[in-house]
Design an enzyme around this catalytic site. Sequence first.
Site, mmCIF file in Angstrom:
data_model
loop_
_atom_site.group_PDB
_atom_site.id
_atom_site.type_symbol
_atom_site.label_atom_id
_atom_site.label_comp_id
_atom_site.label_asym_id
_atom_site.label_seq_id
_atom_site.Cartn_x
_atom_site.Cartn_y
_atom_site.Cartn_z
ATOM 1 N N ASP A 19 0.865 -1.174 0.000
ATOM 2 C CA ASP A 19 0.000 0.000 0.000
ATOM 3 C C ASP A 19 0.907 1.231 0.000
ATOM 4 O O ASP A 19 2.110 1.134 0.269
ATOM 5 C CB ASP A 19 -0.884 -0.057 1.249
ATOM 6 C CG ASP A 19 -1.609 1.240 1.529
ATOM 7 O OD1 ASP A 19 -2.262 1.762 0.611
ATOM 8 O OD2 ASP A 19 -1.499 1.735 2.666
ATOM 9 N N ASP A 21 -0.121 5.156 1.099
ATOM 10 C CA ASP A 21 -0.324 6.043 2.254
ATOM 11 C C ASP A 21 -0.330 5.264 3.565
ATOM 12 O O ASP A 21 -1.110 4.330 3.742
ATOM 13 C CB ASP A 21 -1.654 6.799 2.123
ATOM 14 C CG ASP A 21 -1.580 7.935 1.121
ATOM 15 O OD1 ASP A 21 -0.458 8.352 0.787
ATOM 16 O OD2 ASP A 21 -2.638 8.410 0.672
#
EC number: 5.4.2.8
Length: 262
Positions: A19, A21
């Site tokens: 991922d 953020d």
Amino acid sequence: MAVTAQAARRKERVLCLFDVDGTLTPARQKIDPEVAAFLQKLRSRVQIGVVGGSDYCKIAEQLGDGDEVIEKFDYVFAENGTVQYKHGRLLSKQTIQNHLGEELLQDLINFCLSYMALLRLPKKRGTFIEFRNGMLNISPIGRSCTLEERIEFSELDKKEKIREKFVEALKTEFAGKGLRFSRGGMISFDVFPEGWDKRYCLDSLDQDSFDTIHFFGNETSPGGNDFEIFADPRTVGHSVVSPQDTVQRCREIFFPETAHEA
């Protein structure tokens, strides 16, 4: 020589998928140079990729300069994987308007605008709905808020469940319409067709026949935008709390001889 051959096989057959953020960067900020350098070191042992909810331009801005991101990562999956790059080349791009149709799309947008018009918040800014290829990103405060305003809203949201209540209203209004909703980051949530969460990227990875796909994400609880791919049996899921935690977890798995250095 046997060790070298084994290492070469692992690089070809193991993928670390991250991922963005909260996992590789602070929310909507650029990657720390030390984290970026570690990822390139990791790339010498395994293949690496990113899967984010943001559009390609935002991911590229956070993880490099210009189009560096598609050179630094073997796989780049933007907008939950509805926009796919492999080894620097665009593979495919899907669009939400073609999938949902204009009538449902406008009903969804109009409902969100009406709902947000009635919200009273300490601050409201601009870009409340961001139209992306694979999803709509909905932000009650508006995506153009400053970092300080983002933090302020996030703290209020933890207390008053603003996004959670919004999503529940959408689930009621659009029940049976094939839509899914997930919380991501600090100020927004995503709306996308059923099946278009981050697991979408796994379908294209199936043909590459990896022995193991490690996924690292920070929103891995139910309702978070990493939950589905984290829990998918095709991945080995790792829940992290920061970019530094991500690096440490990778050290422990792939560089156990240096894990104590972090």
